[in-house]
Design a protein around this motif. Structure first.
Motif, short mmCIF file in Angstrom:
data_model
loop_
_atom_site.label_atom_id
_atom_site.label_comp_id
_atom_site.label_asym_id
_atom_site.label_seq_id
_atom_site.Cartn_x
_atom_site.Cartn_y
_atom_site.Cartn_z
N GLN A 51 7.70 3.71 -7.51
CA GLN A 51 6.99 5.00 -7.57
C GLN A 51 5.96 5.04 -6.46
O GLN A 51 5.19 4.08 -6.27
CB GLN A 51 6.31 5.14 -8.94
N SER A 52 5.93 6.12 -5.72
CA SER A 52 4.99 6.27 -4.63
C SER A 52 3.55 6.15 -5.12
O SER A 52 3.21 6.60 -6.21
CB SER A 52 5.19 7.63 -3.95
N GLU B 259 8.24 8.47 -0.13
CA GLU B 259 7.41 9.34 0.69
C GLU B 259 7.99 9.42 2.10
O GLU B 259 9.15 9.72 2.28
CB GLU B 259 5.96 8.83 0.68
N LYS B 260 7.20 9.06 3.12
CA LYS B 260 7.68 9.16 4.51
C LYS B 260 8.29 7.86 5.01
O LYS B 260 8.57 7.73 6.21
CB LYS B 260 6.51 9.56 5.43
N TYR B 261 8.51 6.92 4.11
CA TYR B 261 9.03 5.61 4.50
C TYR B 261 10.41 5.36 3.89
O TYR B 261 10.85 6.05 2.97
CB TYR B 261 8.09 4.49 4.03
N ASP C 52 0.82 -1.22 0.00
CA ASP C 52 0.00 0.00 0.00
C ASP C 52 0.86 1.27 0.00
O ASP C 52 0.41 2.32 0.45
CB ASP C 52 -0.94 0.03 1.23
N CYS C 53 2.08 1.15 -0.49
CA CYS C 53 3.02 2.26 -0.41
C CYS C 53 3.54 2.71 -1.77
O CYS C 53 3.65 3.90 -2.03
CB CYS C 53 4.18 1.88 0.50
N PHE C 54 3.86 1.74 -2.63
CA PHE C 54 4.47 2.12 -3.89
C PHE C 54 4.11 1.12 -4.99
O PHE C 54 3.69 -0.01 -4.73
CB PHE C 54 6.00 2.21 -3.76
#
Length: 222
Positions: free
Chosen positions: A212-213, A182-184, A72-74
């Protein structure tokens, strides 16, 4: 799948290729394939299928790629011959409780890729330092491994390194990536039989370059 030489048969040969490569002996039963012609065919296919768009030619097969969402991130382009590793297999291959959060494998379990997500984004300099620390830790723990150095990604922010390790079934080629999304911070590990590292190594870097985010619009270069 259609090729210039005709319809592709089982094993990847076309009717035209078999006609050229096949010769009958005096008794009409002996058949052989010309090694030189087959080597040229292999080199031609390696040149023809060497991108994520056209497919990648590995071990006599054309591997195609699809865009998938991970954790659920990239998004990332992945080979279509990989699926989610069954939990029972994952516990055997990665007995530590610190096994990757999400793992993919091929049907024969020979080629594997795992993903970990950490709730902190590192700066570029920190990312490189983290990659070097990971490499150093493995060197201390596995001094018998052969390391190939740390490399900077070109299209995304991140660094990766590779090393050769020993296993009961034969040597493995391992690759590890650290990249901020992103923030990860995303960590990815890959391994395949060492005999296949030249083909898979290039393809894996191309795959990683497509990370890619989820929140970012547009497509990625392949």
């Amino acid at each position: 799948m259609q090729y210039d030489g005709g319809v592709c048969l089982n094993g990847g040969y076309t009717l035209f290729e078999l006609w050229i490569c096949t010769r009958k002996g005096k008794d009409g039963m002996d058949v052989y394939l010309d090694e030189e012609m087959l080597e040229k065919r292999e080199e031609l296919r390696k040149k023809q299928y060497c991108s994520l768009e056209s497919g990648y030619y590995i071990n006599g097969k054309i591997i195609c790629f699809r865009k998938e969402e991970i954790l659920d991130c990239f998004f990332m382009y992945l080979p279509d011959n990989m699926g989610i590793m069954p939990e029972g297999i994952a516990k055997i291959k990665y007995p530590s409780e610190f096994r990757p959060q999400f793992m993919l494998t091929t049907a024969d379990l020979d080629v594997n890729m795992g993903f970990n997500l950490f709730g902190r984004q590192f700066e570029p300099a920190e990312t490189e330092a983290l990659c070097l620390r990971m490499e150093a830790a493995i060197k201390r723990d596995r001094p018998d491994c052969r390391f190939f150095g740390c490399n900077k990604m070109e299209r995304i922010a991140g660094y990766w390194f590779a090393f050769r390790s020993h296993a009961m079934d034969g040597d493995l080629y391992n690759m590890m990536l650290v990249t901020p999304v992103e923030k990860y911070t995303v960590m990815v590990n890959f391994n395949c039989p060492y005999a296949d590292y030249k083909a898979w190594g290039k393809a894996v870097v191309l795959m990683w370059e497509t990370i890619q985010s989820v929140g970012r619009k547009g497509d990625v270069q392949r």
